[in-house]
Design an enzyme around this catalytic site. Structure first.
Site, PDB file in Angstrom:
ATOM      1  CE  LYS A  73       0.781   1.281   4.493  1.00  0.00           C
ATOM      2  NZ  LYS A  73       1.642   2.419   4.850  1.00  0.00           N
ATOM      3  CG  ASP A  89      -0.682   0.143   8.470  1.00  0.00           C
ATOM      4  OD1 ASP A  89      -1.387   1.005   9.021  1.00  0.00           O
ATOM      5  OD2 ASP A  89       0.501   0.330   8.119  1.00  0.00           O
TER       6      ASP A  89
END
Ligand code: C5P
Length: 261
Positions: free
Chosen positions: A8, A132
């Protein structure tokens, strides 16, 4: 079963404050990208985790192993697995590699165990492994708040054209960055509030950013807690030979599917 485990990037990351539990409240736009690892899950006589990257610990400290242990504890899944991790995401880069691996493992185990958990329950399990991890259960573009675990999926990916990732040799640990952060020294127009503490710990990062900006990019910013930079613009970054360079595309996954390249 072989699954893609994407990295990401954070298209912006603002730190809103420090919480009583030691974590920081954040507001960030997360986007999954086509740089990623591959993880293979094969039924075996005993559990085994192997990795193409010999610098990565494959013991109980690895998030893949932690995901397996957590999934077993919370379900009655008893299958033994050989898990092989083909690593491409740089470590200590702010790219969420370990978190993505954990989410991918939870998703794979839920498929292999015939779905004992709902999507929401998988997100909750993921949040126990790291802030996350829940993002990777989104469709690939999401606004994230709380410590990062509150995920609001966005309908379309950020239209990424001409995005580059520049990863210097040095890495930075996320807890160390948060520890170095001084809330009263935040820069109002910063794309990523973690840049200042990263520069304080590793001044060569600031020099690298200035060098990239001088090459004419529209924007150059750190992703997560670094040390990888995202460069936006029409040129190709010119960097020293020991610096890794990746061209990036955003990816999305369809409902009830996992990420594909
Ligand atoms: O959630 P995760 O285990 O990835 O976080 C690692 C460390 O990073 C935490 O222990 C904390 O020191 C820091 N952190 C933080 N605020 C966040 C996320 C992480 O302070 N929102």
């Amino acid at each position: 079963m072989r699954l893609f485990s994407p990295a990401k990037i954070n298209l912006f990351l603002k730190i809103l404050g420090k919480r009583g539990d030691g974590y920081h409240e954040i507001a960030s736009l997360f986007q999954a990208v086509d740089l990623g690892d591959w993880i293979t899950f094969t039924p075996a006589q005993e559990d085994r985790l192997t990795c193409t990257d010999s610098t990565l610990c494959c013991d109980s400290t690895n998030l893949v192993y932690k995901a397996l242990t957590l999934f077993r504890r919370e379900s009655d899944f008893k299958g033994l697995l050989s898990i092989h991790l083909e690593k491409h995401i740089p470590q200590e880069a702010g790219l969420g590699g370990g978190s993505s691996n954990a989410a991918t493992t939870l998703y794979a185990l839920n498929c292999l165990a015939k779905s004992p958990f709902t999507h929401e329950e998988l997100i909750e399990l993921g949040s126990q492994l790291g802030s996350d991890v829940p993002f990777f259960f989104s469709r690939g573009a999401a606004y994230c708040t709380g410590r990062g675990e509150k995920v609001f999926s966005l309908p379309i990916p950020y239209p990424m054209k001409n995005f580059w990732l520049v990863k210097p040799v040095e890495g930075l640990s996320t807890p160390k960055i948060y520890h170095t952060l001084r809330l009263n020294e935040r820069v109002p127009n910063a794309i990523n509030d973690l840049e200042e503490p990263a520069f304080a710990l590793l001044p060569s990062l600031k020099t690298l950013k200035e060098n990239l900006l001088s090459q004419g990019f529209e924007a150059v910013f750190l992703t997560g807690s670094g040390t990888a930079f995202v460069c936006v613009g029409n040129t190709i970054p010119v960097v020293a030979p020991d610096i890794k360079l990746f061209s990036l595309k955003s990816i999305v996954r369809e409902e009830k599917e996992w990420y594909k390249t």
